[in-house]
Motif scaffolding. Structure first.
Motif, PDB file in Angstrom:
ATOM      1  N   PRO A   1      28.541 153.134 -30.430  1.00  0.00           N
ATOM      2  CA  PRO A   1      27.105 152.874 -30.655  1.00  0.00           C
ATOM      3  C   PRO A   1      26.353 154.058 -31.251  1.00  0.00           C
ATOM      4  O   PRO A   1      25.336 153.865 -31.924  1.00  0.00           O
ATOM      5  N   THR A   2      26.844 155.282 -31.019  1.00  0.00           N
ATOM      6  CA  THR A   2      26.173 156.455 -31.587  1.00  0.00           C
ATOM      7  C   THR A   2      26.278 156.460 -33.109  1.00  0.00           C
ATOM      8  O   THR A   2      25.282 156.690 -33.814  1.00  0.00           O
ATOM      9  N   TYR A   3      27.469 156.217 -33.635  1.00  0.00           N
ATOM     10  CA  TYR A   3      27.622 156.119 -35.091  1.00  0.00           C
ATOM     11  C   TYR A   3      26.715 155.011 -35.641  1.00  0.00           C
ATOM     12  O   TYR A   3      26.062 155.182 -36.683  1.00  0.00           O
ATOM     13  N   GLN A   4      26.674 153.893 -34.951  1.00  0.00           N
ATOM     14  CA  GLN A   4      25.841 152.782 -35.403  1.00  0.00           C
ATOM     15  C   GLN A   4      24.371 153.180 -35.441  1.00  0.00           C
ATOM     16  O   GLN A   4      23.654 152.851 -36.389  1.00  0.00           O
ATOM     17  N   TYR A   5      23.926 153.892 -34.411  1.00  0.00           N
ATOM     18  CA  TYR A   5      22.510 154.237 -34.340  1.00  0.00           C
ATOM     19  C   TYR A   5      22.101 155.163 -35.473  1.00  0.00           C
ATOM     20  O   TYR A   5      21.018 155.014 -36.050  1.00  0.00           O
ATOM     21  N   PHE A   6      22.962 156.109 -35.824  1.00  0.00           N
ATOM     22  CA  PHE A   6      22.657 157.000 -36.942  1.00  0.00           C
ATOM     23  C   PHE A   6      22.613 156.230 -38.263  1.00  0.00           C
ATOM     24  O   PHE A   6      21.795 156.529 -39.132  1.00  0.00           O
TER      25      PHE A   6
ATOM     26  N   PHE B   1      19.386 154.045 -38.131  1.00  0.00           N
ATOM     27  CA  PHE B   1      18.259 154.748 -37.516  1.00  0.00           C
ATOM     28  C   PHE B   1      16.884 154.385 -38.087  1.00  0.00           C
ATOM     29  O   PHE B   1      15.951 154.141 -37.312  1.00  0.00           O
ATOM     30  N   PRO B   2      16.680 154.347 -39.409  1.00  0.00           N
ATOM     31  CA  PRO B   2      15.342 154.035 -39.923  1.00  0.00           C
ATOM     32  C   PRO B   2      14.801 152.700 -39.421  1.00  0.00           C
ATOM     33  O   PRO B   2      13.586 152.516 -39.291  1.00  0.00           O
TER      34      PRO B   2
ATOM     35  N   ARG C   1      11.087 159.199 -47.147  1.00  0.00           N
ATOM     36  CA  ARG C   1      12.424 159.074 -46.580  1.00  0.00           C
ATOM     37  C   ARG C   1      12.652 160.166 -45.526  1.00  0.00           C
ATOM     38  O   ARG C   1      12.044 161.229 -45.582  1.00  0.00           O
ATOM     39  N   ILE C   2      13.563 159.879 -44.618  1.00  0.00           N
ATOM     40  CA  ILE C   2      13.864 160.832 -43.553  1.00  0.00           C
ATOM     41  C   ILE C   2      14.599 162.040 -44.118  1.00  0.00           C
ATOM     42  O   ILE C   2      15.558 161.907 -44.887  1.00  0.00           O
ATOM     43  N   ILE C   3      14.152 163.227 -43.720  1.00  0.00           N
ATOM     44  CA  ILE C   3      14.817 164.470 -44.096  1.00  0.00           C
ATOM     45  C   ILE C   3      15.769 164.911 -42.984  1.00  0.00           C
ATOM     46  O   ILE C   3      16.914 165.258 -43.233  1.00  0.00           O
ATOM     47  N   LYS C   4      15.265 164.893 -41.757  1.00  0.00           N
ATOM     48  CA  LYS C   4      16.113 165.249 -40.627  1.00  0.00           C
ATOM     49  C   LYS C   4      15.551 164.648 -39.350  1.00  0.00           C
ATOM     50  O   LYS C   4      14.384 164.244 -39.288  1.00  0.00           O
TER      51      LYS C   4
ATOM     52  N   ILE D   1      14.034 148.678 -44.880  1.00  0.00           N
ATOM     53  CA  ILE D   1      14.693 148.177 -43.677  1.00  0.00           C
ATOM     54  C   ILE D   1      14.674 146.657 -43.595  1.00  0.00           C
ATOM     55  O   ILE D   1      15.471 146.069 -42.855  1.00  0.00           O
ATOM     56  N   ASP D   2      13.798 145.998 -44.339  1.00  0.00           N
ATOM     57  CA  ASP D   2      13.775 144.535 -44.332  1.00  0.00           C
ATOM     58  C   ASP D   2      15.088 143.954 -44.853  1.00  0.00           C
ATOM     59  O   ASP D   2      15.444 142.813 -44.526  1.00  0.00           O
ATOM     60  N   LYS D   3      15.838 144.731 -45.636  1.00  0.00           N
ATOM     61  CA  LYS D   3      17.111 144.260 -46.186  1.00  0.00           C
ATOM     62  C   LYS D   3      18.161 144.039 -45.098  1.00  0.00           C
ATOM     63  O   LYS D   3      19.120 143.287 -45.297  1.00  0.00           O
ATOM     64  N   TRP D   4      17.981 144.714 -43.939  1.00  0.00           N
ATOM     65  CA  TRP D   4      18.924 144.522 -42.840  1.00  0.00           C
ATOM     66  C   TRP D   4      18.865 143.084 -42.309  1.00  0.00           C
ATOM     67  O   TRP D   4      19.833 142.595 -41.707  1.00  0.00           O
ATOM     68  N   ASN D   5      17.747 142.406 -42.528  1.00  0.00           N
ATOM     69  CA  ASN D   5      17.617 141.033 -42.050  1.00  0.00           C
ATOM     70  C   ASN D   5      18.480 140.052 -42.841  1.00  0.00           C
ATOM     71  O   ASN D   5      18.697 138.918 -42.403  1.00  0.00           O
TER      72      ASN D   5
END
Length: 275
Positions: A145-150, A153-154, A205-208, A56-60
């Protein structure tokens, strides 16, 4: 006879009201016999490990991003729960990370080339000349915003202020560990969602994700499966996100498919035309 009939009608009315109450009651993701807190420290460690696994640091490193996304809705209920004119539709989504400012351009169907945006909670429409028209649209206020949040999400779930560990279980043959997350309190709240993040015990990693939908319907909950991960130069995203709903006994309500991810394709200024 009349008194008997009135008695029966009153019983039926009461039964319907009780049924309606349980149907419309606030959805609650907490497992039966769960008592807060269980193991907050472990929950924090798991979420931190999940964040590292998703890099997630790559989002920065990015100012904006664009995602080509396809969403396919299924059956009668799927049709009734979305705001689009087709059951299968493609979008170009552009966002500023960790905000709720973005735009949705429809790439298929009867609404092809229409562009809706949201900035600081206000929805707007772009006309053919690119002029901004402020226009209230409750559906776009929910979906953009819902699409964005998914997608984010991590990274975004780490903003939750209350978390706890729920234990482990097998999901499709994979050992996973669950963390419940919300804001202010784990117990259900009228205007704040609950989430349960199921994390692969090995890969982290997230499964669900189990989630509530307070913005739309207080009694609804869903499950989003994160599948077929792809690495976009460090940004880790699932390629497919099939979604279940507590309104369905079986099958999926809809399935989101991420077709591409492009950082810095548009400027942040273009996504904030109301300034």
């Amino acid at each position: 006879m009349k008194k008997v009939l009135l008695f029966i009608l009153s019983i039926l009315s009461l039964t319907m009201l009780v049924g309606l109450f349980f149907y419309l009651k606030l959805s609650d993701l907490r497992p039966e016999r769960y008592v807060y807190p269980n193991d907050i420290k472990k929950a924090k460690q798991l979420l931190e490990a999940m964040g590292q696994a998703h890099q997630i640091d790559k989002w920065n490193d990015i100012e904006t991003y664009n995602v080509l996304l396809e969403d396919e809705f299924y059956g009668f209920l799927g049709k009734k729960t979305h705001a689009f004119q087709e059951q299968k539709i493609r979008f170009s989504l552009s966002y500023i990370p960790k905000t709720y400012d973005g735009q949705l351009k429809t790439l298929s169907g009867k609404e092809k080339n229409s562009v809706w945006g949201i900035q600081s909670g206000k929805t707007y429409l772009l006309d053919e000349k690119g002029n901004t028209i402020i226009k209230e649209n409750k559906n776009m206020k929910f979906y953009i915003p819902t699409y964005q949040y998914f997608i984010e999400f991590p990274n975004r779930i780490l903003e939750a202020t209350t978390i706890d560990y729920l234990g482990s279980k097998m999901i499709n043959g994979v050992k996973s560990e669950g963390v419940i997350a919300s804001w202010n309190a784990i117990a259900p709240q009228n205007n704040l969602d609950q989430y349960i993040i199921w994390i692969d015990a090995l890969s982290k990693r997230i499964i669900k994700i189990d989630y509530t939908v307070r913005d739309k319907y207080r009694f609804v909950s869903g499950v989003a499966h994160y599948q077929d991960y792809k690495d976009y130069n460090g940004i880790i995203l699932p390629s497919t996100i099939p979604v279940e709903s507590n309104l369905l006994k079986e099958g999926y309500l809809h399935k989101m498919s991420i077709k591409s991810f492009t950082p810095n394709k548009v400027s942040s200024k273009s996504l904030r035309p109301l300034n």
